[in-house]
Design a protein around this motif. Structure first.
Motif, short mmCIF file in Angstrom:
data_model
loop_
_atom_site.label_atom_id
_atom_site.label_comp_id
_atom_site.label_asym_id
_atom_site.label_seq_id
_atom_site.Cartn_x
_atom_site.Cartn_y
_atom_site.Cartn_z
N ALA A 236 0.83 -1.21 0.00
CA ALA A 236 0.00 0.00 0.00
C ALA A 236 0.86 1.26 0.00
O ALA A 236 0.52 2.27 -0.63
CB ALA A 236 -0.93 -0.01 1.21
N HIS A 237 1.97 1.21 0.70
CA HIS A 237 2.91 2.33 0.73
C HIS A 237 3.34 2.71 -0.69
O HIS A 237 3.36 3.89 -1.06
CB HIS A 237 4.11 1.94 1.59
CG HIS A 237 5.34 2.76 1.34
ND1 HIS A 237 5.46 4.06 1.77
CD2 HIS A 237 6.52 2.46 0.70
CE1 HIS A 237 6.65 4.53 1.42
NE2 HIS A 237 7.30 3.58 0.77
N HIS A 238 3.66 1.70 -1.50
CA HIS A 238 4.12 1.96 -2.87
C HIS A 238 2.97 2.26 -3.83
O HIS A 238 3.07 3.16 -4.66
CB HIS A 238 4.92 0.77 -3.38
CG HIS A 238 6.23 0.57 -2.68
ND1 HIS A 238 7.27 1.47 -2.78
CD2 HIS A 238 6.67 -0.43 -1.86
CE1 HIS A 238 8.29 1.04 -2.06
NE2 HIS A 238 7.96 -0.11 -1.50
N LEU A 239 1.90 1.52 -3.72
CA LEU A 239 0.77 1.71 -4.64
C LEU A 239 0.17 3.10 -4.55
O LEU A 239 -0.17 3.72 -5.56
CB LEU A 239 -0.32 0.67 -4.36
CG LEU A 239 -0.12 -0.73 -4.92
CD1 LEU A 239 -1.13 -1.68 -4.29
CD2 LEU A 239 -0.25 -0.73 -6.44
N PHE A 240 0.02 3.59 -3.32
CA PHE A 240 -0.72 4.83 -3.11
C PHE A 240 0.14 5.98 -2.58
O PHE A 240 -0.39 7.01 -2.18
CB PHE A 240 -1.88 4.57 -2.14
CG PHE A 240 -2.81 3.48 -2.59
CD1 PHE A 240 -3.68 3.68 -3.65
CD2 PHE A 240 -2.80 2.24 -1.97
CE1 PHE A 240 -4.52 2.67 -4.07
CE2 PHE A 240 -3.65 1.22 -2.39
CZ PHE A 240 -4.50 1.43 -3.44
N ALA A 241 1.47 5.80 -2.58
CA ALA A 241 2.39 6.83 -2.11
C ALA A 241 2.01 7.30 -0.71
O ALA A 241 1.90 8.50 -0.43
CB ALA A 241 2.42 8.01 -3.08
N LEU A 242 1.81 6.34 0.19
CA LEU A 242 1.43 6.61 1.57
C LEU A 242 2.63 6.45 2.49
O LEU A 242 3.49 5.60 2.26
CB LEU A 242 0.32 5.66 2.01
CG LEU A 242 -1.02 5.77 1.29
CD1 LEU A 242 -1.85 4.51 1.51
CD2 LEU A 242 -1.78 7.00 1.76
N THR A 243 2.67 7.24 3.56
CA THR A 243 3.68 7.04 4.59
C THR A 243 3.24 5.90 5.50
O THR A 243 2.03 5.60 5.58
CB THR A 243 3.88 8.31 5.42
OG1 THR A 243 2.66 8.63 6.10
CG2 THR A 243 4.28 9.49 4.53
N PRO A 244 4.15 5.25 6.22
CA PRO A 244 3.76 4.16 7.11
C PRO A 244 2.68 4.54 8.12
O PRO A 244 1.79 3.72 8.42
CB PRO A 244 5.07 3.77 7.80
CG PRO A 244 6.13 4.13 6.80
CD PRO A 244 5.62 5.38 6.14
N ASP A 245 2.72 5.77 8.63
CA ASP A 245 1.73 6.14 9.64
C ASP A 245 0.37 6.52 9.04
O ASP A 245 -0.58 6.82 9.76
CB ASP A 245 2.24 7.28 10.54
CG ASP A 245 2.59 8.54 9.78
OD1 ASP A 245 2.39 8.59 8.54
OD2 ASP A 245 3.09 9.49 10.41
N GLU A 246 0.27 6.50 7.71
CA GLU A 246 -1.03 6.70 7.05
C GLU A 246 -1.72 5.37 6.73
O GLU A 246 -2.78 5.38 6.12
CB GLU A 246 -0.84 7.49 5.75
CG GLU A 246 -0.43 8.94 5.96
CD GLU A 246 -0.16 9.67 4.64
OE1 GLU A 246 -0.53 10.86 4.54
OE2 GLU A 246 0.42 9.05 3.72
#
Length: 406
Positions: A236-246
């Protein structure tokens, strides 16, 4: 959208050409079930398998594929003989899998299991195809690299995994910049209510009895440890450009709510559906349109109850270990994934206890860090090298950890 790079494809009602990388596996089989129901709208360009030459040839004939390839060169003669007189081209080896991905299909499903799926799936992305991604290694082992190259080629990356597909659908309710966090749901696996002592003594036969999903053995064991959810956090971090705390995780035993997206105004958008992989596959197959699917319809009145709980990080430490690998960055997720595959294989062959799976992965990560294996992969070849070296390291550590965890 954060995943899709292009919005102009998938005209409803037009014939779409399709390639299935990994046609004889569980995801490939579900995809083919959908294609057979929509023959008027899809044409099969290429199919691949690893060693199942006879099954692949039968599918290629039935679906009218133009090209069929096996990853194992030893299976080539069987495939070629089985396709004799059909006009379907046969090939074998890693280069043949890449050729299948490079053939002119508009839509490619990357469903080859393991690191073997990296190069072919990337080849499809680099020619700008719509890539329905069902291979975890592309993102866990080389996520930054894969997504950058896909974006540069104008490819569309659609997540097939039920949780990530749910997030993709829920994110359409608003702008990416308005997303506060996403929530991946986990069934909790077969040991959700077990004590720590009982979990420690669990057998492979018990771990394979998933309460909701019919999956392959590797994914089913990962569900029992909750490592699958840790890998999904990394994806999910890579797919959606999210930080771990998101990225949050909730245990949801019914497996009806597959993912939720919280927006900054407080709205929480969820995607619901029966636990049937044909739902997210159908969504990707027809995107941005929809097709009719055979999955059971969700009857919420009959379902009656949907419950949620926080994951128990003490009983299921794999989830926390995966988060730490994501936060460490570089090649740490590659090491995590490789070590976990070795550990699960050892558990399945009764060479390692259930608690030893996470213990072995943790020991491998620590040892890999000391040896400089957690460097950032600069290429697919580099990622594969880290994967290979991590497996060797984990196998060296296995006897010691197995003895301690027994």
């Amino acid at each position: 959208m954060p995943v899709a790079q292009s919005e102009q494809r998938a005209p409803a009602g037009d014939m779409r050409s399709v390639t299935i990388l990994g046609a004889t596996g569980s995801i490939g089989t579900s995809t083919i079930d959908l294609l057979k129901r929509e023959r008027a709208h899809y044409r099969v360009e290429a199919l691949t398998a690893n060693t199942s030459a006879a099954a692949l040839a039968a599918l290629a004939r039935e679906l009218g594929a133009r090209f069929a390839a096996v990853g194992d060169p030893a299976a080539y003669r069987e495939l070629k003989d089985a396709l004799s007189g059909s006009g379907i081209e046969a090939a074998a080896g890693e280069g043949a899998l890449i050729e299948a991905a490079e053939r002119p299909a508009q839509w490619v499903i990357g469903a080859i299991t393991g690191a073997a799926g990296l190069k072919p799936t990337l080849a499809a992305a680099e020619r700008g195809a719509i890539v329905a991604l069902a291979n975890k290694e592309c993102l866990v082992c080389a996520g930054g690299l894969f997504m950058r190259r896909a974006a540069a080629a104008g490819a569309t990356v659609l997540p097939v995994d039920s949780e990530h597909n749910a997030l993709f659908q829920a994110m359409s309710a608003g702008r990416r910049q308005d997303v506060r966090r996403v929530i991946l749901t986990a069934s909790g696996g077969p040991f959700r209510t077990w004590t720590a002592a009982a979990i420690r003594a669990a057998t492979p036969e018990q771990a394979l009895k998933h309460p909701n999903w019919a999956m392959g053995p590797k994914v089913t064991i990962d569900s029992a440890t909750l490592m699958n959810k840790g890998l999904e956090v990394i994806e999910a971090h890579h797919l959606f450009a999210l930080t771990p705390d998101e990225i949050d995780v909730l245990v949801h035993p019914q497996s009806i709510v597959h993912g939720l997206v919280e927006f900054r105004d407080g709205s929480l958008i969820a995607q619901l559906g029966s636990p049937d992989m044909r739902i997210p596959i159908a969504h990707c197959l027809a995107w941005p349109a929809r097709i009719s699917g055979p999955a059971p319809r969700l009857d919420l009145a009959r379902q009656a109850t949907l419950s949620f709980e926080s994951p128990d990080m003490a009983r299921f430490p794999a989830l926390g270990l995966a988060r730490r690998a994501l936060e460490a960055g570089g090649g740490a997720p590659t090491v995590l994934n490789a070590a976990n595959e070795v550990a699960v294989d050892a558990f399945m062959s009764h060479g390692l206890g259930f608690a030893g799976i996470t213990a072995l992965v943790e020991a491998s990560l620590e040892a890999a860090g000391r040896r400089g294996l957690t460097r950032e992969p600069s290429s697919i070849e580099d990622a594969l090298a880290v994967d290979h070296e991590s497996r060797l390291l984990t196998r060296v550590l296995l006897p010691e950890i197995a003895a301690k965890a027994s």
